[in-house]
Design a protein around this motif. Structure first.
Motif, PDB file in Angstrom:
ATOM      1  N   GLY A  12       0.524  -0.739   0.096  1.00 29.55           N
ATOM      2  CA  GLY A  12      -0.142  -0.246   0.173  1.00 29.55           C
ATOM      3  C   GLY A  12       1.425   1.076  -0.094  1.00 29.55           C
ATOM      4  O   GLY A  12       0.776   1.838  -0.675  1.00 29.55           O
ATOM      5  N   LYS A  13       1.809   1.169   0.590  1.00 29.55           N
ATOM      6  CA  LYS A  13       2.730   2.287   0.386  1.00 29.55           C
ATOM      7  C   LYS A  13       2.664   3.163  -0.720  1.00 29.55           C
ATOM      8  O   LYS A  13       3.492   3.634  -0.922  1.00 29.55           O
ATOM      9  CB  LYS A  13       3.676   2.275   1.545  1.00 29.55           C
ATOM     10  CG  LYS A  13       3.286   2.249   3.371  1.00 29.55           C
ATOM     11  CD  LYS A  13       4.948   1.624   3.703  1.00 29.55           C
ATOM     12  CE  LYS A  13       4.716   2.491   5.146  1.00 29.55           C
ATOM     13  NZ  LYS A  13       5.742   2.946   6.052  1.00 29.55           N
ATOM     14  N   LYS A  14       3.247   1.863  -1.557  1.00 28.56           N
ATOM     15  CA  LYS A  14       4.434   1.895  -2.490  1.00 28.56           C
ATOM     16  C   LYS A  14       3.067   1.645  -3.845  1.00 28.56           C
ATOM     17  O   LYS A  14       3.457   2.772  -4.422  1.00 28.56           O
ATOM     18  CB  LYS A  14       4.975   0.502  -2.967  1.00 28.56           C
ATOM     19  CG  LYS A  14       6.430   0.512  -2.012  1.00 28.56           C
ATOM     20  CD  LYS A  14       6.632  -0.817  -2.289  1.00 28.56           C
ATOM     21  CE  LYS A  14       8.509  -1.385  -1.899  1.00 28.56           C
ATOM     22  NZ  LYS A  14       8.801  -2.807  -1.628  1.00 28.56           N
ATOM     23  N   THR A  15       1.704   1.381  -3.684  1.00 27.66           N
ATOM     24  CA  THR A  15       1.117   1.872  -4.702  1.00 27.66           C
ATOM     25  C   THR A  15       0.395   3.957  -4.542  1.00 27.66           C
ATOM     26  O   THR A  15       0.343   4.606  -5.433  1.00 27.66           O
ATOM     27  CB  THR A  15      -0.353   1.494  -4.458  1.00 27.66           C
ATOM     28  OG1 THR A  15      -0.483   1.182  -3.606  1.00 27.66           O
ATOM     29  CG2 THR A  15       0.324  -0.724  -5.306  1.00 27.66           C
ATOM     30  N   ARG A  16       0.632   3.719  -2.601  1.00 28.93           N
ATOM     31  CA  ARG A  16       0.251   5.836  -2.644  1.00 28.93           C
ATOM     32  C   ARG A  16       1.106   5.987  -3.326  1.00 28.93           C
ATOM     33  O   ARG A  16       1.449   7.742  -4.150  1.00 28.93           O
ATOM     34  CB  ARG A  16       0.296   5.320  -1.010  1.00 28.93           C
ATOM     35  CG  ARG A  16      -1.344   5.222  -0.338  1.00 28.93           C
ATOM     36  CD  ARG A  16      -1.096   5.993   1.138  1.00 28.93           C
ATOM     37  NE  ARG A  16      -0.209   4.772   2.178  1.00 28.93           N
ATOM     38  CZ  ARG A  16      -0.889   3.939   2.365  1.00 28.93           C
ATOM     39  NH1 ARG A  16      -1.727   2.458   2.124  1.00 28.93           N
ATOM     40  NH2 ARG A  16       0.214   3.340   2.969  1.00 28.93           N
ATOM     41  N   PHE A  17       2.469   6.073  -3.422  1.00 26.60           N
ATOM     42  CA  PHE A  17       3.492   6.592  -4.335  1.00 26.60           C
ATOM     43  C   PHE A  17       2.857   7.325  -5.491  1.00 26.60           C
ATOM     44  O   PHE A  17       3.653   8.183  -5.953  1.00 26.60           O
ATOM     45  CB  PHE A  17       5.264   5.966  -3.241  1.00 26.60           C
ATOM     46  CG  PHE A  17       6.279   6.868  -4.985  1.00 26.60           C
ATOM     47  CD1 PHE A  17       6.965   7.913  -4.404  1.00 26.60           C
ATOM     48  CD2 PHE A  17       6.913   6.156  -5.608  1.00 26.60           C
ATOM     49  CE1 PHE A  17       7.658   8.771  -4.723  1.00 26.60           C
ATOM     50  CE2 PHE A  17       7.413   7.140  -6.120  1.00 26.60           C
ATOM     51  CZ  PHE A  17       7.919   7.487  -6.275  1.00 26.60           C
ATOM     52  N   LEU A  18       2.777   5.782  -5.771  1.00 24.41           N
ATOM     53  CA  LEU A  18       2.771   5.987  -7.472  1.00 24.41           C
ATOM     54  C   LEU A  18       2.024   6.230  -7.936  1.00 24.41           C
ATOM     55  O   LEU A  18       1.403   6.816  -8.503  1.00 24.41           O
ATOM     56  CB  LEU A  18       2.374   4.782  -7.840  1.00 24.41           C
ATOM     57  CG  LEU A  18       3.573   3.141  -7.716  1.00 24.41           C
ATOM     58  CD1 LEU A  18       3.155   2.131  -8.061  1.00 24.41           C
ATOM     59  CD2 LEU A  18       4.782   3.426  -8.585  1.00 24.41           C
ATOM     60  N   THR A  19       0.431   6.563  -6.580  1.00 31.05           N
ATOM     61  CA  THR A  19      -0.385   7.441  -7.435  1.00 31.05           C
ATOM     62  C   THR A  19      -0.456   8.544  -7.036  1.00 31.05           C
ATOM     63  O   THR A  19      -0.377   9.744  -7.877  1.00 31.05           O
ATOM     64  CB  THR A  19      -1.992   7.178  -6.307  1.00 31.05           C
ATOM     65  OG1 THR A  19      -1.852   5.685  -6.866  1.00 31.05           O
ATOM     66  CG2 THR A  19      -2.892   8.068  -6.499  1.00 31.05           C
ATOM     67  N   GLN A  20       0.902   9.266  -6.394  1.00 27.50           N
ATOM     68  CA  GLN A  20       1.034  10.506  -6.062  1.00 27.50           C
ATOM     69  C   GLN A  20       1.951  11.103  -7.496  1.00 27.50           C
ATOM     70  O   GLN A  20       2.446  12.486  -7.508  1.00 27.50           O
ATOM     71  CB  GLN A  20       1.806  10.298  -5.079  1.00 27.50           C
ATOM     72  CG  GLN A  20       2.466  12.313  -4.240  1.00 27.50           C
ATOM     73  CD  GLN A  20       0.947  12.821  -4.021  1.00 27.50           C
ATOM     74  OE1 GLN A  20      -0.167  12.935  -3.418  1.00 27.50           O
ATOM     75  NE2 GLN A  20       1.374  14.507  -4.350  1.00 27.50           N
ATOM     76  N   VAL A  21       3.548  10.277  -7.904  1.00 27.09           N
ATOM     77  CA  VAL A  21       3.297  10.697  -9.500  1.00 27.09           C
ATOM     78  C   VAL A  21       2.956  10.559 -10.105  1.00 27.09           C
ATOM     79  O   VAL A  21       2.602  11.807 -11.020  1.00 27.09           O
ATOM     80  CB  VAL A  21       5.280   9.425  -9.284  1.00 27.09           C
ATOM     81  CG1 VAL A  21       4.912   9.884 -10.780  1.00 27.09           C
ATOM     82  CG2 VAL A  21       5.642   8.926  -8.568  1.00 27.09           C
ATOM     83  N   LYS A  22       1.543   9.415 -10.371  1.00 30.00           N
ATOM     84  CA  LYS A  22       0.625   9.931 -11.486  1.00 30.00           C
ATOM     85  C   LYS A  22      -0.092  11.611 -11.507  1.00 30.00           C
ATOM     86  O   LYS A  22      -0.188  11.973 -12.724  1.00 30.00           O
ATOM     87  CB  LYS A  22      -0.445   9.079 -11.829  1.00 30.00           C
ATOM     88  CG  LYS A  22      -1.801   8.700 -12.391  1.00 30.00           C
ATOM     89  CD  LYS A  22      -2.822   7.689 -12.321  1.00 30.00           C
ATOM     90  CE  LYS A  22      -3.407   8.806 -13.739  1.00 30.00           C
ATOM     91  NZ  LYS A  22      -5.006   7.611 -13.330  1.00 30.00           N
ATOM     92  N   LEU A  23      -0.254  11.586 -10.068  1.00 29.33           N
ATOM     93  CA  LEU A  23      -1.125  13.419  -9.712  1.00 29.33           C
ATOM     94  C   LEU A  23      -0.272  13.968 -10.403  1.00 29.33           C
ATOM     95  O   LEU A  23      -0.640  15.261 -11.128  1.00 29.33           O
ATOM     96  CB  LEU A  23      -2.027  13.574  -8.616  1.00 29.33           C
ATOM     97  CG  LEU A  23      -2.727  12.449  -8.496  1.00 29.33           C
ATOM     98  CD1 LEU A  23      -3.009  12.549  -6.442  1.00 29.33           C
ATOM     99  CD2 LEU A  23      -4.339  12.332  -9.352  1.00 29.33           C
ATOM    100  N   GLU A  24       0.642  14.368  -9.915  1.00 32.89           N
ATOM    101  CA  GLU A  24       2.171  15.146  -9.870  1.00 32.89           C
ATOM    102  C   GLU A  24       2.358  15.308 -11.152  1.00 32.89           C
ATOM    103  O   GLU A  24       2.869  16.189 -11.327  1.00 32.89           O
ATOM    104  CB  GLU A  24       3.193  15.222  -9.134  1.00 32.89           C
ATOM    105  CG  GLU A  24       2.569  14.911  -7.511  1.00 32.89           C
ATOM    106  CD  GLU A  24       3.916  15.958  -6.026  1.00 32.89           C
ATOM    107  OE1 GLU A  24       4.637  16.439  -6.597  1.00 32.89           O
ATOM    108  OE2 GLU A  24       3.333  16.071  -5.112  1.00 32.89           O
ATOM    109  N   LEU A  25       2.592  13.863 -12.348  1.00 33.65           N
ATOM    110  CA  LEU A  25       3.132  14.705 -12.979  1.00 33.65           C
ATOM    111  C   LEU A  25       2.161  14.241 -14.320  1.00 33.65           C
ATOM    112  O   LEU A  25       2.579  14.502 -15.708  1.00 33.65           O
ATOM    113  CB  LEU A  25       4.483  13.782 -13.480  1.00 33.65           C
ATOM    114  CG  LEU A  25       5.438  13.919 -13.142  1.00 33.65           C
ATOM    115  CD1 LEU A  25       5.655  13.763 -11.063  1.00 33.65           C
ATOM    116  CD2 LEU A  25       6.586  12.256 -13.448  1.00 33.65           C
ATOM    117  N   GLY A  26       1.643  14.133 -13.660  1.00 35.63           N
ATOM    118  CA  GLY A  26      -0.029  14.259 -14.731  1.00 35.63           C
ATOM    119  C   GLY A  26      -0.016  13.168 -16.577  1.00 35.63           C
ATOM    120  O   GLY A  26      -0.429  13.500 -17.404  1.00 35.63           O
TER     121      GLY A  26
END
Length: 217
Positions: A105-119
């Motif tokens: 879950g920690k890693k997928t939260r990070f990946l989701t944040q990357v998706k959002l911040e990088l569009g």
């Protein structure tokens, strides 16, 4: 302290050595990802590589090295962890869709944040175990970077494939013993020794295909 000017130069020059011409947007997105990885790694333990100076070669350029082998529109990155190579490939191939799968879950939260911040609109993040994950359509390609043995990699993902799927297994040393343990319906279609700028260790890519029996009724 992250020396972004140095990293930008190392990234651009390293990509050029791999035969990849980064446009300014791709370069900036890759460096933004590097910053996020370094920031979140302090709390989330996303990668054992702590020094951002090493991350350019060991994560960005290493992931870029498989780009010439990525064909098709639908890709799955199994055990994506901190997003290598899925994030990097999604940045480079905006016309293709990438699903990044990890059970942590920690890693997928990070990946989701990357998706959002990088569009990254072409990116889907899924928290699940691979054997429990199902997709509406088979993937054109399935990639892993040190996710598991070749036998587990292929066995656990066969239900996500069809006759046209190919698997890209990113490895260090050439995995002779793992190849001998491949399921009988899989074969190594090709392999390549990857010369990753700045990486001292051995890097190999194995391209696997499945022998699919056609039922003629």
């Amino acid at each position: 302290m992250i020396r972004m000017a140095d990293h930008a130069r190392e990234l651009t020059e390293g990509a050029a050595q791999l035969g990849i011409d980064l446009n300014p947007e791709q370069r900036d997105q890759l460096l933004a990802y590097l910053r996020l990885l370094h920031k979140w790694n302090k709390a989330y333990n996303l990668t054992a590589v702590r020094d951002p100076d090493e991350m350019v070669s060991r994560h960005l350029l290493d992931s870029l090295s498989v780009l010439p082998y990525v064909h098709g529109d639908r890709w799955l990155d199994v055990g994506s962890g901190g997003g290598m190579p899925g994030i990097i490939l999604a940045i480079m191939l905006p016309q293709a869709r990438f699903t990044l799968l990890d059970s942590n879950g920690k890693k997928t939260r990070f990946l989701t944040q990357v998706k959002l911040e990088l569009g990254l609109a072409n990116l889907t993040v899924v928290q699940n175990r691979v054997e429990a994950f199902h997709a509406e359509l088979a993937f054109h390609g399935i990639v892993s970077r040190a996710f598991s043995s070749l036998a587990d990699f292929t066995d656990l993902t066969r239900h996500l494939s069809d006759a046209d799927t190919h698997w890209l297994a990113m490895k260090g040393q050439y995995p002779e013993e793992e190849m001998a343990a491949l399921p009988v319906d899989f074969q190594v279609a090709d392999s390549a020794q990857l010369a990753v700028p700045g990486c001292q260790g051995s890097r190999h890519l194995l391209i696997l295909r499945r022998r699919v029996q056609v039922d003629n009724g």
